[in-house]
Design an enzyme around this catalytic site. Structure first.
Site, mmCIF file in Angstrom:
data_model
loop_
_atom_site.group_PDB
_atom_site.id
_atom_site.type_symbol
_atom_site.label_atom_id
_atom_site.label_comp_id
_atom_site.label_asym_id
_atom_site.label_seq_id
_atom_site.Cartn_x
_atom_site.Cartn_y
_atom_site.Cartn_z
ATOM 1 N N LYS A 181 0.878 -1.175 0.000
ATOM 2 C CA LYS A 181 0.000 0.000 0.000
ATOM 3 C C LYS A 181 0.915 1.224 0.000
ATOM 4 C CE LYS A 181 -2.626 3.186 1.556
ATOM 5 N NZ LYS A 181 -1.780 4.334 1.297
ATOM 6 N N GLU A 256 9.073 0.995 11.210
ATOM 7 C CA GLU A 256 10.163 1.946 10.950
ATOM 8 C C GLU A 256 9.555 3.334 11.057
ATOM 9 O OE1 GLU A 256 13.200 1.316 10.736
ATOM 10 O OE2 GLU A 256 13.541 -0.625 9.809
ATOM 11 N N CYS A 290 13.427 10.305 7.509
ATOM 12 C CA CYS A 290 13.258 9.831 8.886
ATOM 13 C C CYS A 290 14.549 10.018 9.674
ATOM 14 C CB CYS A 290 12.838 8.370 8.884
ATOM 15 S SG CYS A 290 13.961 7.331 7.949
ATOM 16 N N GLU A 386 9.291 15.758 15.611
ATOM 17 C CA GLU A 386 9.783 15.606 14.240
ATOM 18 C C GLU A 386 9.071 16.615 13.342
ATOM 19 O OE1 GLU A 386 8.558 12.100 11.975
ATOM 20 O OE2 GLU A 386 10.655 11.795 11.428
HETATM 21 P P1 NAD Z 1 2.045 8.249 7.721
HETATM 22 O O1 NAD Z 1 2.140 7.480 8.984
HETATM 23 O O2 NAD Z 1 1.065 9.347 7.636
HETATM 24 O O3 NAD Z 1 1.734 7.275 6.504
HETATM 25 C C1 NAD Z 1 2.564 6.169 6.202
HETATM 26 C C2 NAD Z 1 1.761 5.176 5.410
HETATM 27 O O4 NAD Z 1 0.736 4.644 6.268
HETATM 28 C C3 NAD Z 1 1.031 5.739 4.202
HETATM 29 O O5 NAD Z 1 1.114 4.807 3.140
HETATM 30 C C4 NAD Z 1 -0.401 5.847 4.688
HETATM 31 O O6 NAD Z 1 -1.336 5.763 3.637
HETATM 32 C C5 NAD Z 1 -0.494 4.622 5.583
HETATM 33 N N1 NAD Z 1 -1.571 4.673 6.580
HETATM 34 C C6 NAD Z 1 -2.159 5.754 7.137
HETATM 35 N N2 NAD Z 1 -3.124 5.374 8.010
HETATM 36 C C7 NAD Z 1 -3.129 4.010 8.018
HETATM 37 C C8 NAD Z 1 -3.863 3.030 8.721
HETATM 38 N N3 NAD Z 1 -4.809 3.351 9.607
HETATM 39 N N4 NAD Z 1 -3.583 1.731 8.480
HETATM 40 C C9 NAD Z 1 -2.614 1.373 7.616
HETATM 41 N N5 NAD Z 1 -1.881 2.260 6.907
HETATM 42 C C10 NAD Z 1 -2.136 3.572 7.110
HETATM 43 O O7 NAD Z 1 3.536 8.751 7.447
HETATM 44 P P2 NAD Z 1 4.012 9.689 6.271
HETATM 45 O O8 NAD Z 1 3.642 11.079 6.646
HETATM 46 O O9 NAD Z 1 3.572 9.139 4.960
HETATM 47 O O10 NAD Z 1 5.601 9.481 6.340
HETATM 48 C C11 NAD Z 1 6.433 10.273 7.103
HETATM 49 C C12 NAD Z 1 6.856 9.553 8.361
HETATM 50 O O11 NAD Z 1 7.514 8.338 8.007
HETATM 51 C C13 NAD Z 1 7.840 10.320 9.190
HETATM 52 O O12 NAD Z 1 7.487 10.224 10.536
HETATM 53 C C14 NAD Z 1 9.163 9.591 8.940
HETATM 54 O O13 NAD Z 1 10.109 9.733 9.958
HETATM 55 C C15 NAD Z 1 8.696 8.196 8.774
HETATM 56 N N6 NAD Z 1 9.687 7.396 8.033
HETATM 57 C C16 NAD Z 1 10.412 6.453 8.704
HETATM 58 C C17 NAD Z 1 11.398 5.718 8.046
HETATM 59 C C18 NAD Z 1 12.250 4.702 8.773
HETATM 60 O O14 NAD Z 1 12.872 3.879 8.116
HETATM 61 N N7 NAD Z 1 12.313 4.715 10.093
HETATM 62 C C19 NAD Z 1 11.621 5.935 6.685
HETATM 63 C C20 NAD Z 1 10.856 6.908 6.032
HETATM 64 C C21 NAD Z 1 9.887 7.624 6.728
#
Ligand code: NAD
Length: 485
Positions: A181, A256, A290, A386
């Protein structure tokens, strides 16, 4: 935008299920925008719960065959996917830039990392081995590593192509079938990669992409009873929700999550390496990383000179469309732009005017200036939360002990960088700081081969490297009594 770049993207995308593009259950479409122009790039199907159910069912069927294919054959197909990604590198990089906003040079690097990831796990596919365990003369005991079944992969919008590859490649190598997804903002790279994998011979049904909303398609996937593991990359709040729903089904979970990582500069640092590391650490991908080095901790003796040099460098960064390969592109979405601007307002209230930046650029696109706040104390929100944008906080320290204390003074523990020529100090720092990755004298050091994941609130589990195979296999122990003659 160049004609060539526009040609990289189709106008309309369906879901990718069972090796082909399929319409979703409803006609509703997501609009994917170019963050540099705010114009529409493409429309994409929105998966419903039923569509997700179909993708999981198809994956489950495909798994039964893939799991019995020889590991060497699985490896060969992954090698072909790696080669296909490299062949399409320029087009895929343009897609990453168009939907996410990052400069083309960065996008090319991420696409190469995605190719390298498939190549790396292609090489591991036929080396996933068990052990034999000595018990007594009565027994023969050995372990087998078996795949889990259907694995779910939730990918964020900041590095869509590489983060897709990061968990899908080891899952497929280990014999699982994947359902992905992608984020609502950036689904195109995932849909393109799935098609490309099918084109080079990945059997139908092994790699499915259900674009759509997190709250519907994402929740349906991560809560699906036939899904055996969930790899979630995204924000901490969503990650915890996803983790809870996966646990309801007793699925494996890798989270992650976010970070607020320190970049620590001592007076004996190589000045150039430190400046370069701080700039790269916070302004790559407009800070939407991240593992961004979002907190600069600088020794009080060198503070004034270092910040003056840093401000000069940051001001010289050319901010513009990623497709023109500017030094820094826009933020990826309108919503996220608002969040970052809100944090800049909070920063003004907490720490006063920024040393540089602080404003949105005039005109179209979600561009924000590189921004540096000085005199930040660790209790401020901008030092704890963050921001996920091109916003650096600066604090000073007096000695090594204080540097370590400040480095550890957040709930996160993703990465930490240190610049010093003192080898002992660097390794004391590595020992004392609670983070999954320690970078010494170079930010973002390491690669596909090195484990990546978070301490504390930054996550559970590790991606990359040999041990990522553990996320996608389960151990079976076989114990035989050989004493019956
Ligand atoms: P987000 O949590 O808003 O969304 C991440 C994903 O989750 C998207 O595909 C979204 O559609 C999906 N999602 C949202 N609600 C959901 C639910 N209820 N059930 C299942 N899936 C759902 O995060 P974002 O804003 O897209 O990404 C940024 C964040 O990601 C930052 O906090 C960043 O630090 C983190 N990040 C972490 C890593 C790592 O390796 N640690 C890498 C990249 C980004």
């Amino acid at each position: 935008m160049s004609r060539e770049a526009l040609a990289a993207v189709s106008n309309q995308y369906g879901l990718w299920i069972d090796g082909e593009e399929q319409p979703a259950e409803t006609d509703e479409q997501l609009s994917v925008l170019n963050p540099a122009t705010e114009g529409e790039l493409a429309t994409v199907a929105i998966a419903t719960e039923n569509d997700v159910d179909e993708a999981v069912r198809v994956a489950r069927d495909a798994f039964e065959t893939w799991n019995r294919q020889t590991p060497a054959e699985r490896g060969r197909i992954l090698t072909d996917i790696a080669a296909a990604i490299r062949n399409e590198k320029e087009r895929l990089a343009q897609i990453e830039t168009l939907e996410n906003g990052k400069p083309l040079t960065e996008a090319r690097g991420q696409v190469e990392r995605a190719a390298r990831h498939f190549e790396y796990y292609a090489g591991i596919a036929d080396k996933i081995q068990g052990e034999s365990i000595p018990l007594s003369e009565t027994y023969v005991d050995y372990t087998v590593r078996e795949p889990l079944g259907v694995t779910a992969h939730i990918v964020p919008w900041n590095v869509p192509i590489y983060l897709f590859a990061r968990s899908v490649a080891p899952a497929l190598a280990a014999g699982n079938a994947a359902v992905v997804k992608p984020a609502r903002e950036t689904p195109l790279g995932a849909l393109e990669l799935a098609q490309l994998a099918t084109d080079v011979g990945l059997p139908d049904g092994l790699l499915n992409v259900v674009s759509g909303h997190g709250s519907e398609a994402g929740a349906a996937l991560t809560g699906h009873p036939e899904v055996s593991s969930v790899t979630f990359t995204g924000s901490d709040s969503t990650g915890v929700r996803v983790g809870k729903s996966a646990i309801e089904n007793v699925s494996e979970v890798v989270l992650e999550l976010g970070g607020k990582s320190p970049n620590v500069v001592f007076p004996d640092a190589d000045w150039e390496a430190a400046l370069e590391g701080v700039i790269t650490g916070i302004f790559s991908n407009a800070g939407q990383v991240c593992s961004a080095g979002s907190r600069l901790l600088v020794h009080e003796e060198i503070h004034d000179e270092f910040i003056a040099d840093l401000a000069d460098r940051a001001t010289a960064l050319d901010v513009g469309p990623g497709i023109d390969d500017a030094d820094m592109g826009p933020l990826t979405s309108d919503d996220h732009l608002e969040e970052v601007l809100e944090y800049i307002d909070i920063g003004r209230q907490e720490a006063g005017d920024p040393v540089i930046g602080g404003d949105r650029l005039d005109g179209d696109g979600y561009f924000v200036e590189p921004t540096i706040f000085d005199s930040v104390t660790h209790d401020m929100r901008i030092a704890q939360e963050e921001i996920f944008g091109p916003v650096l906080t600066v604090s000073t320290f007096a000695d090594e002990e204080e540097a370590i204390e400040l480095a550890n003074a957040t709930d996160y523990g993703l990465v930490a960088g240190i610049y010093t020529e003192n080898v002992g100090r660097a390794h004391r720092f590595a020992r004392e700081v609670d983070a999954g990755q320690i970078y010494i004298n170079e930010f973002f050091a390491g690669g596909n081969e090195t484990p990546f994941g978070g301490f504390k609130q930054s996550g559970i589990g590790r991606d990359n490297g040999v041990q990522a195979i553990d996320n996608y296999t389960q151990i079976k122990n076989v114990c035989a009594n050989i004493d019956h003659r």
